[in-house]
Design a protein around this motif. Structure first.
Motif, PDB file in Angstrom:
ATOM      1  N   ASN A  52      88.529  12.602  24.288  1.00 13.76           N
ATOM      2  CA  ASN A  52      89.169  14.061  23.988  1.00 13.76           C
ATOM      3  C   ASN A  52      89.538  14.896  25.307  1.00 13.76           C
ATOM      4  OD1 ASN A  52      86.362  14.865  25.313  1.00 13.76           O
ATOM      5  ND2 ASN A  52      86.107  16.067  23.138  1.00 13.76           N
ATOM      6  N   ILE A  54      87.987  15.267  28.460  1.00 13.81           N
ATOM      7  CA  ILE A  54      87.034  15.959  29.241  1.00 13.81           C
ATOM      8  C   ILE A  54      87.045  15.297  30.625  1.00 13.81           C
ATOM      9  CG2 ILE A  54      84.516  16.259  29.742  1.00 13.81           C
ATOM     10  CD1 ILE A  54      85.415  18.050  27.343  1.00 13.81           C
ATOM     11  N   ARG A  77      91.110  17.942  20.593  1.00 14.68           N
ATOM     12  CA  ARG A  77      89.819  18.454  20.501  1.00 14.68           C
ATOM     13  C   ARG A  77      89.496  18.739  19.071  1.00 14.68           C
ATOM     14  NH1 ARG A  77      89.435  20.977  26.498  1.00 14.68           N
ATOM     15  NH2 ARG A  77      89.207  18.844  27.650  1.00 14.68           N
ATOM     16  N   PHE A  92      74.212  24.535  22.594  1.00 20.24           N
ATOM     17  CA  PHE A  92      74.125  25.725  23.799  1.00 20.24           C
ATOM     18  C   PHE A  92      73.700  27.117  23.187  1.00 20.24           C
ATOM     19  CE2 PHE A  92      78.370  23.973  23.262  1.00 20.24           C
ATOM     20  CZ  PHE A  92      78.827  25.299  22.602  1.00 20.24           C
ATOM     21  N   PHE A 102      80.346  27.652  16.101  1.00 26.41           N
ATOM     22  CA  PHE A 102      81.217  27.671  17.207  1.00 26.41           C
ATOM     23  C   PHE A 102      82.521  27.074  17.548  1.00 26.41           C
ATOM     24  CE2 PHE A 102      82.562  26.842  21.778  1.00 26.41           C
ATOM     25  CZ  PHE A 102      82.047  27.790  22.494  1.00 26.41           C
ATOM     26  N   LEU A 105      84.707  28.753  14.928  1.00 25.98           N
ATOM     27  CA  LEU A 105      85.124  30.077  15.511  1.00 25.98           C
ATOM     28  C   LEU A 105      86.355  29.797  16.330  1.00 25.98           C
ATOM     29  CD1 LEU A 105      84.170  32.827  15.405  1.00 25.98           C
ATOM     30  CD2 LEU A 105      83.072  32.306  17.307  1.00 25.98           C
ATOM     31  N   TYR A 106      86.431  28.763  17.130  1.00 32.09           N
ATOM     32  CA  TYR A 106      87.293  28.673  18.098  1.00 32.09           C
ATOM     33  C   TYR A 106      88.617  27.929  17.358  1.00 32.09           C
ATOM     34  CZ  TYR A 106      84.923  30.481  21.860  1.00 32.09           C
ATOM     35  OH  TYR A 106      84.353  31.711  22.825  1.00 32.09           O
ATOM     36  N   MET A 154      83.701  20.824  12.374  1.00 31.53           N
ATOM     37  CA  MET A 154      85.136  21.169  12.633  1.00 31.53           C
ATOM     38  C   MET A 154      85.937  20.123  11.755  1.00 31.53           C
ATOM     39  SD  MET A 154      84.503  21.255  16.708  1.00 31.53           S
ATOM     40  CE  MET A 154      86.278  21.686  17.201  1.00 31.53           C
TER      41      MET A 154
ATOM     42  N   MET B 219      81.021  22.592  25.453  1.00 30.15           N
ATOM     43  CA  MET B 219      81.852  23.467  25.058  1.00 30.15           C
ATOM     44  C   MET B 219      83.516  23.534  24.875  1.00 30.15           C
ATOM     45  SD  MET B 219      79.823  26.526  27.105  1.00 30.15           S
ATOM     46  CE  MET B 219      80.483  28.051  26.544  1.00 30.15           C
ATOM     47  N   LEU B 220      84.018  22.783  25.679  1.00 31.02           N
ATOM     48  CA  LEU B 220      85.324  22.484  25.949  1.00 31.02           C
ATOM     49  C   LEU B 220      85.786  21.572  24.732  1.00 31.02           C
ATOM     50  CD1 LEU B 220      86.377  21.829  29.620  1.00 31.02           C
ATOM     51  CD2 LEU B 220      86.872  23.854  28.218  1.00 31.02           C
ATOM     52  N   SER B 221      84.875  20.593  24.454  1.00 27.50           N
ATOM     53  CA  SER B 221      84.964  19.622  23.404  1.00 27.50           C
ATOM     54  C   SER B 221      85.323  20.385  21.963  1.00 27.50           C
ATOM     55  CB  SER B 221      83.810  18.665  23.185  1.00 27.50           C
ATOM     56  OG  SER B 221      83.601  17.999  24.516  1.00 27.50           O
ATOM     57  N   ARG B 222      84.449  21.385  21.818  1.00 27.28           N
ATOM     58  CA  ARG B 222      84.525  22.435  20.643  1.00 27.28           C
ATOM     59  C   ARG B 222      85.725  23.366  20.691  1.00 27.28           C
ATOM     60  NH1 ARG B 222      78.951  23.448  18.678  1.00 27.28           N
ATOM     61  NH2 ARG B 222      78.021  22.638  20.642  1.00 27.28           N
ATOM     62  N   GLY B 223      86.512  23.289  21.768  1.00 23.08           N
ATOM     63  CA  GLY B 223      87.506  24.166  21.589  1.00 23.08           C
ATOM     64  C   GLY B 223      87.340  25.468  22.612  1.00 23.08           C
ATOM     65  N   TYR B 224      86.231  25.467  23.344  1.00 26.25           N
ATOM     66  CA  TYR B 224      86.209  26.889  24.061  1.00 26.25           C
ATOM     67  C   TYR B 224      87.311  27.053  24.999  1.00 26.25           C
ATOM     68  CZ  TYR B 224      84.013  29.927  27.402  1.00 26.25           C
ATOM     69  OH  TYR B 224      83.779  31.042  28.271  1.00 26.25           O
ATOM     70  N   ASP B 225      87.967  28.247  25.043  1.00 27.53           N
ATOM     71  CA  ASP B 225      89.166  28.468  25.758  1.00 27.53           C
ATOM     72  C   ASP B 225      88.854  29.499  27.000  1.00 27.53           C
ATOM     73  OD1 ASP B 225      88.723  30.792  24.320  1.00 27.53           O
ATOM     74  OD2 ASP B 225      90.587  30.656  23.309  1.00 27.53           O
ATOM     75  N   HIS B 227      87.436  32.528  26.620  1.00 28.87           N
ATOM     76  CA  HIS B 227      87.023  33.841  25.962  1.00 28.87           C
ATOM     77  C   HIS B 227      85.964  33.727  25.167  1.00 28.87           C
ATOM     78  CE1 HIS B 227      90.802  35.416  27.550  1.00 28.87           C
ATOM     79  NE2 HIS B 227      91.365  34.292  27.062  1.00 28.87           N
ATOM     80  N   ILE B 228      85.098  34.459  25.170  1.00 29.35           N
ATOM     81  CA  ILE B 228      83.887  34.571  24.526  1.00 29.35           C
ATOM     82  C   ILE B 228      83.920  35.138  22.986  1.00 29.35           C
ATOM     83  CG2 ILE B 228      81.536  35.298  24.137  1.00 29.35           C
ATOM     84  CD1 ILE B 228      81.569  35.294  27.361  1.00 29.35           C
ATOM     85  N   ARG B 229      83.927  34.529  21.838  1.00 33.03           N
ATOM     86  CA  ARG B 229      83.932  35.033  20.901  1.00 33.03           C
ATOM     87  C   ARG B 229      82.675  35.236  20.130  1.00 33.03           C
ATOM     88  NH1 ARG B 229      89.192  31.446  18.580  1.00 33.03           N
ATOM     89  NH2 ARG B 229      90.217  31.388  20.478  1.00 33.03           N
TER      90      ARG B 229
END
Ligand SMILES: Nc1ncnc2c1ncn2[C@@H]1O[C@H](COP(=O)(O)OP(=O)(O)OP(=O)(O)O)[C@@H](O)[C@H]1O
Ligand SMILES: [Mg+2]
Lengths: 236, 261
Positions: A52, A54, A77, A92, A102, A105-106, A154, B219-225, B227-229
């Motif tokens: 993905n 990373i 992703r 986390f 999480f 949401l993203y 997801m 965090m990146l793997s789950r789409g973190y960009d 910005h904190i939401r």
């Protein structure tokens, strides 16, 4: 429908110069469940982290028909759910709810949808009503299951798991194997649990020192004792 | 093995526990603000606020004296104000024999007022943390526009302090397991012991650093960009609005009367 994983001639070395992957090739077709085995330090986790984006090596990685590039990372992703080896890395957030929410949401989902997905993901891993639990007070087996729920929420097309059964007691391990069996996704699972491999996966890829040394039917692999021994493996 | 830095939260089924965390945060901050605005020496106002705190403590079902008992941990900080009775000019109340230092009456009044203010403020904070789960508290701070980055950082601290403490505990055990001492042999030199401790701290730091990288990857793997939401986790009910209004009224009345006088 092309929930495929395709890796072509992938090379990767860590910043300290250690060469971890030396020309990996593999193809997983839609809906297929494949095991990835090999001794410690073979490069399994390293390979999975490429799927993905990373880690980015030399060569080509194509998931769901999309080549992993800078501008496709977001799309990749969403379609690839990666569960890390250590659940403390995966979880986390302060509460289980926030952790599972999480990803959705993203993805930009609506609040009601997110709540639905959290509830469904928890149900899928057999932890109904765990929303308000504090992540660091969970047992190891519960953490592992919540970690899987965080990616199930997801609704990925491909599931990548790194040593999902490590540290689980027999009952949790059984529950997890049943869960993996029932999930419809294309799956690539790295593991040292050869009993699970023989039970769950028809096809096994063996990797050693950064190279694919065998790729084929699990039955055939497990009957070749000299080969297994050569690569630090054992038939169950 | 599990490390727990005594979570402040105490679970009970009370109206205070059930309140929206935002209401509790706003109420606590308003209380602290009101108490610090209360004029020096207006004792009956401080009395009113103490009664209010005791009443809320009673409502929490933690026992009316709960906050009082816990508030004493903050007492040493009052030492910072200990010079005030001596340095404030005014009519002399008492002279320390031999030293010739004088304690003035306005000084004592000021000191006691500061004592009362900080004691009340600490009690309010104790009640807030005892009735609100830490994640909910963080969420409320985030939604109330406290700096997002700060709130997120505290959140990670809360989550990983435990993991890190567990790691440290494991290392300490491993060290004691390997440092068996033959009876009557000399103690290892202190410098050597210091070196071992230093290396342990260093290794703990490296582990934390590596973990932070893996967490970021997760965090990146789950789409973190970047910005904190945050998600709305609570909804303000009529009950919450009423509670908020009551708190504001109850705080404002004594303060206004005290200020007018
Ligand atoms: N961050 C890093 N920096 C340098 N070298 C690394 C790093 N991470 C892993 N390696 C090295 O790369 C090689 C492959 O590691 P990897 O974690 O992929 O192995 P693995 O097959 O997952 O092993 P295990 O079964 O123990 O999980 C190992 O030799 C390891 O020491
Ligand atoms: Mg690994």
């Amino acid at each position: 429908m092309h929930h495929t994983i395709e890796v072509n001639d992938l090379h990767f070395s860590y910043p300290d110069g250690h060469i971890a992957l030396r020309g990996v090739n593999l193809y997983v077709s839609p809906g297929e469940k494949v095991a990835l085995v090999g001794p410690n330090g073979a490069g399994k986790s390293t390979l999975l982290l490429h799927l993905n984006g990373i880690l980015r090596g030399r060569g080509e990685v194509i998931v769901c028909g999309v080549s992993v590039k800078d501008d496709t990372l977001g799309k990749v992703r969403v379609s690839v759910g990666l569960v890390f080896e250590d659940p403390d890395d995966q979880l986390f957030s302060p509460t289980v709810f926030e952790d599972i929410a999480f990803g959705p949401l993203y993805m930009g989902l609506l609040e009601v949808e997110i709540r639905d997905r959290v509830a469904q993901a928890l149900e899928a891993v057999g932890l109904e009503n765990f929303e308000d639990r504090v992540s660091h007070h969970l047992s190891n087996g519960e953490k592992k299951r919540v970690a899987i729920a965080t990616v199930l929420a997801m609704v990925p097309e491909i599931l990548i798991l790194d040593e999902p059964t490590a540290g689980l007691d027999p009952r949790s391990r059984r529950g997890l194997i049943n869960l993996l069996h029932d999930l419809p996704q294309t799956m690539l699972v790295s593991t040292h649990d050869m009993r699970m491999v023989s039970e769950l996966f028809q096809r096994t890829i063996v990797i050693d020192q950064g190279e694919v040394v065998s790729d084929g039917l699990t039955q055939k692999l497990l009957s070749d004792n000299t080969f297994l021994e050569e690569h630090g493996l054992e038939a169950p | 093995m599990h490390f727990d830095i005594a979570d402040q939260y105490r679970h009970r089924l009370s109206v205070v526990h059930l309140l929206d965390p935002r209401v509790k945060v706003v109420a606590t901050f308003s209380f602290i603000l009101t108490v610090s605005l209360t004029p020096t020496g207006v004792w009956w106002t401080f009395g009113c606020f103490l009664v209010l705190i005791l009443a809320v403590a009673w409502l929490t079902r933690l026992g009316p004296m709960f906050a009082v008992r816990r508030s004493f941990v903050a007492l040493p900080f009052v030492l910072a104000a200990l010079a005030i009775p001596f340095t404030t000019p005014g009519s002399v109340l008492f002279r320390i024999p031999g030293l010739g230092w004088t304690i003035s009456e306005p000084g004592v009044i000021r000191f006691t007022s500061i004592l009362a203010r900080s004691w009340l403020a600490v009690q309010a904070a104790v009640l807030l943390t005892a009735t609100t789960r830490f994640p909910d508290l963080l969420w409320a701070l985030g939604v109330l526009r406290f700096p997002r980055l700060l709130v997120a950082t505290i959140g990670f601290m809360y989550r990983y302090l435990f993991v890190l403490a567990d790691e440290a505990l494991r290392m300490l055990r491993a060290r004691s397991a390997r440092s068996a001492r033959v009876p009557k042999s000399p103690r290892p030199p202190i410098v050597w012991q210091g070196q071992v401790a230093g290396m342990m701290v260093g290794s703990l730091f490296l582990r934390a650093l590596e973990r932070s990288e893996r967490v970021y990857a997760a965090m990146l793997s789950r789409g973190y960009d970047g910005h904190i939401r945050t998600l709305d986790r609570f909804r303000m009910m009529t009950f919450d609005w009423v509670a908020l209004a009551v708190v504001v009224m109850v705080l404002a009345t004594p303060l206004v009367v005290a200020l007018i006088q």
